[in-house]
Motif scaffolding. Structure first.
Motif, PDB file in Angstrom:
ATOM      1  N   SER A  42       0.844  -1.193   0.000  1.00  0.00           N
ATOM      2  CA  SER A  42       0.000   0.000   0.000  1.00  0.00           C
ATOM      3  C   SER A  42       0.876   1.238   0.000  1.00  0.00           C
ATOM      4  O   SER A  42       2.055   1.180   0.357  1.00  0.00           O
ATOM      5  CB  SER A  42      -0.942   0.006   1.206  1.00  0.00           C
ATOM      6  OG  SER A  42      -0.215   0.008   2.410  1.00  0.00           O
ATOM      7  N   CYS A  43       0.286   2.349  -0.401  1.00  0.00           N
ATOM      8  CA  CYS A  43       1.013   3.619  -0.480  1.00  0.00           C
ATOM      9  C   CYS A  43       1.497   4.018   0.914  1.00  0.00           C
ATOM     10  O   CYS A  43       0.702   4.149   1.844  1.00  0.00           O
ATOM     11  CB  CYS A  43       0.096   4.701  -1.042  1.00  0.00           C
ATOM     12  SG  CYS A  43       0.838   6.343  -1.084  1.00  0.00           S
ATOM     13  N   SER A  55       3.155   6.831   1.353  1.00  0.00           N
ATOM     14  CA  SER A  55       3.251   8.276   1.343  1.00  0.00           C
ATOM     15  C   SER A  55       1.977   8.935   1.882  1.00  0.00           C
ATOM     16  O   SER A  55       2.027   9.780   2.753  1.00  0.00           O
ATOM     17  CB  SER A  55       3.528   8.757  -0.084  1.00  0.00           C
ATOM     18  OG  SER A  55       3.544  10.148  -0.153  1.00  0.00           O
ATOM     19  N   CYS A 115      -2.960   6.410  -0.558  1.00  0.00           N
ATOM     20  CA  CYS A 115      -3.852   6.682  -1.682  1.00  0.00           C
ATOM     21  C   CYS A 115      -4.029   5.513  -2.659  1.00  0.00           C
ATOM     22  O   CYS A 115      -4.718   5.673  -3.667  1.00  0.00           O
ATOM     23  CB  CYS A 115      -3.386   7.925  -2.441  1.00  0.00           C
ATOM     24  SG  CYS A 115      -1.687   7.866  -2.998  1.00  0.00           S
ATOM     25  N   TRP A 116      -3.446   4.356  -2.394  1.00  0.00           N
ATOM     26  CA  TRP A 116      -3.656   3.169  -3.226  1.00  0.00           C
ATOM     27  C   TRP A 116      -3.218   1.931  -2.468  1.00  0.00           C
ATOM     28  O   TRP A 116      -2.547   2.017  -1.442  1.00  0.00           O
ATOM     29  CB  TRP A 116      -2.901   3.249  -4.561  1.00  0.00           C
ATOM     30  CG  TRP A 116      -1.420   3.488  -4.434  1.00  0.00           C
ATOM     31  CD1 TRP A 116      -0.788   4.694  -4.502  1.00  0.00           C
ATOM     32  CD2 TRP A 116      -0.389   2.510  -4.203  1.00  0.00           C
ATOM     33  NE1 TRP A 116       0.573   4.522  -4.312  1.00  0.00           N
ATOM     34  CE2 TRP A 116       0.839   3.187  -4.142  1.00  0.00           C
ATOM     35  CE3 TRP A 116      -0.392   1.126  -4.042  1.00  0.00           C
ATOM     36  CZ2 TRP A 116       2.053   2.541  -3.925  1.00  0.00           C
ATOM     37  CZ3 TRP A 116       0.822   0.477  -3.827  1.00  0.00           C
ATOM     38  CH2 TRP A 116       2.021   1.193  -3.777  1.00  0.00           C
ATOM     39  N   LYS A 169      -3.746  -2.923  -8.947  1.00  0.00           N
ATOM     40  CA  LYS A 169      -3.717  -1.638  -8.244  1.00  0.00           C
ATOM     41  C   LYS A 169      -5.156  -1.203  -7.962  1.00  0.00           C
ATOM     42  O   LYS A 169      -5.996  -1.185  -8.854  1.00  0.00           O
ATOM     43  CB  LYS A 169      -3.014  -0.589  -9.111  1.00  0.00           C
ATOM     44  CG  LYS A 169      -2.934   0.787  -8.537  1.00  0.00           C
ATOM     45  CD  LYS A 169      -1.769   1.019  -7.627  1.00  0.00           C
ATOM     46  CE  LYS A 169      -0.438   0.782  -8.287  1.00  0.00           C
ATOM     47  NZ  LYS A 169       0.578   0.393  -7.312  1.00  0.00           N
ATOM     48  N   THR A 193      -7.159   2.016  -6.573  1.00  0.00           N
ATOM     49  CA  THR A 193      -7.121   3.431  -6.197  1.00  0.00           C
ATOM     50  C   THR A 193      -8.493   3.810  -5.671  1.00  0.00           C
ATOM     51  O   THR A 193      -9.439   3.022  -5.752  1.00  0.00           O
ATOM     52  CB  THR A 193      -6.731   4.321  -7.397  1.00  0.00           C
ATOM     53  OG1 THR A 193      -7.654   4.097  -8.467  1.00  0.00           O
ATOM     54  CG2 THR A 193      -5.311   4.012  -7.856  1.00  0.00           C
ATOM     55  N   TYR A 234       4.049   5.322  -8.730  1.00  0.00           N
ATOM     56  CA  TYR A 234       3.598   4.324  -7.754  1.00  0.00           C
ATOM     57  C   TYR A 234       4.790   3.632  -7.084  1.00  0.00           C
ATOM     58  O   TYR A 234       4.756   3.359  -5.881  1.00  0.00           O
ATOM     59  CB  TYR A 234       2.676   3.293  -8.406  1.00  0.00           C
ATOM     60  CG  TYR A 234       1.327   3.857  -8.784  1.00  0.00           C
ATOM     61  CD1 TYR A 234       0.530   4.515  -7.846  1.00  0.00           C
ATOM     62  CD2 TYR A 234       0.842   3.733 -10.078  1.00  0.00           C
ATOM     63  CE1 TYR A 234      -0.709   5.032  -8.199  1.00  0.00           C
ATOM     64  CE2 TYR A 234      -0.402   4.250 -10.430  1.00  0.00           C
ATOM     65  CZ  TYR A 234      -1.169   4.893  -9.482  1.00  0.00           C
ATOM     66  OH  TYR A 234      -2.402   5.404  -9.821  1.00  0.00           O
ATOM     67  N   ASP A 275       6.044   5.989  -4.468  1.00  0.00           N
ATOM     68  CA  ASP A 275       5.133   5.974  -3.317  1.00  0.00           C
ATOM     69  C   ASP A 275       5.352   4.739  -2.445  1.00  0.00           C
ATOM     70  O   ASP A 275       5.172   4.785  -1.233  1.00  0.00           O
ATOM     71  CB  ASP A 275       3.668   5.964  -3.765  1.00  0.00           C
ATOM     72  CG  ASP A 275       3.161   7.332  -4.181  1.00  0.00           C
ATOM     73  OD1 ASP A 275       3.876   8.332  -3.990  1.00  0.00           O
ATOM     74  OD2 ASP A 275       2.023   7.394  -4.701  1.00  0.00           O
ATOM     75  N   ALA A 276       5.716   3.631  -3.078  1.00  0.00           N
ATOM     76  CA  ALA A 276       5.915   2.373  -2.350  1.00  0.00           C
ATOM     77  C   ALA A 276       7.287   2.302  -1.687  1.00  0.00           C
ATOM     78  O   ALA A 276       7.588   1.343  -0.986  1.00  0.00           O
ATOM     79  CB  ALA A 276       5.733   1.189  -3.295  1.00  0.00           C
TER      80      ALA A 276
END
Length: 164
Positions: free
Chosen positions: A75-76, A78, A81-82, A94, A96, A133, A136-137
């Motif tokens: 999961s995100c 950051s 968000c996803w 994915k 979102t 993405y 973010d990961a």
């Protein structure tokens, strides 16, 4: 005398209004407490399908509205968000959240079971989006640089998510 009457009515209305506001807030708090693991739109977890059933359904059409259960792989980290969920062939999908209307907790959700509702479809994902993405990961610069080709994959836009 009329002034006193109107003053009394106004005070009475203010009292009733404040009391209703307090009750509404208490009801909202109770609802949030019972749905602590629900993010986005609340939904009934009825007619839930597996990721295998989802993949079969999307293969026959452009998009599918469904309520699905799966295991979170990533999961995100950051913003929440996803999330990526495991598909039957061990690849990932994915997920979102519609219009960035809600986010999941920014914590390690790997291995948790989740139920989500919304729309699935196949999409071509650009190199820039894949790199975003990956960033973010928390992927390394080398892993991000290795992304050089657009990729078609199954995507899901969720209206609501329930963490199990």
């Amino acid at each position: 005398m009329i002034r006193t009457f109107f003053t009394a009515v106004l005070c009475g209305l203010l009292f009733v209004s404040c009391n209703q506001q307090q009750n509404t807030t208490s009801e909202q708090s109770a609802t949030q407490a019972t749905e602590a693991n629900v993010y986005g739109a609340s939904f009934d977890a009825e007619n839930v399908i597996s990721v295998t059933q989802l993949q079969d359904a999307v293969a026959a059409t452009d998009s599918v509205s469904a309520t699905v259960t799966a295991e979170i792989v990533e999961s995100c980290q950051s913003k929440g968000c996803w999330m990526d969920v495991r598909l039957a062939d061990n690849s990932t999908m994915k997920v979102t959240f519609r219009d960035y209307g809600f986010f999941l907790p920014v914590e390690d959700l790997k291995g948790k079971t989740v139920v989500f509702t919304g729309t699935a479809k196949r999409e071509v994902i650009s190199v820039d989006d894949q790199r975003h993405y990956a960033e973010d990961a928390g992927k390394s610069a080398e892993e991000i640089a290795a992304i050089t080709e657009p990729r078609e994959e199954l995507r899901f836009v969720a209206d609501g998510v329930k963490l199990q």
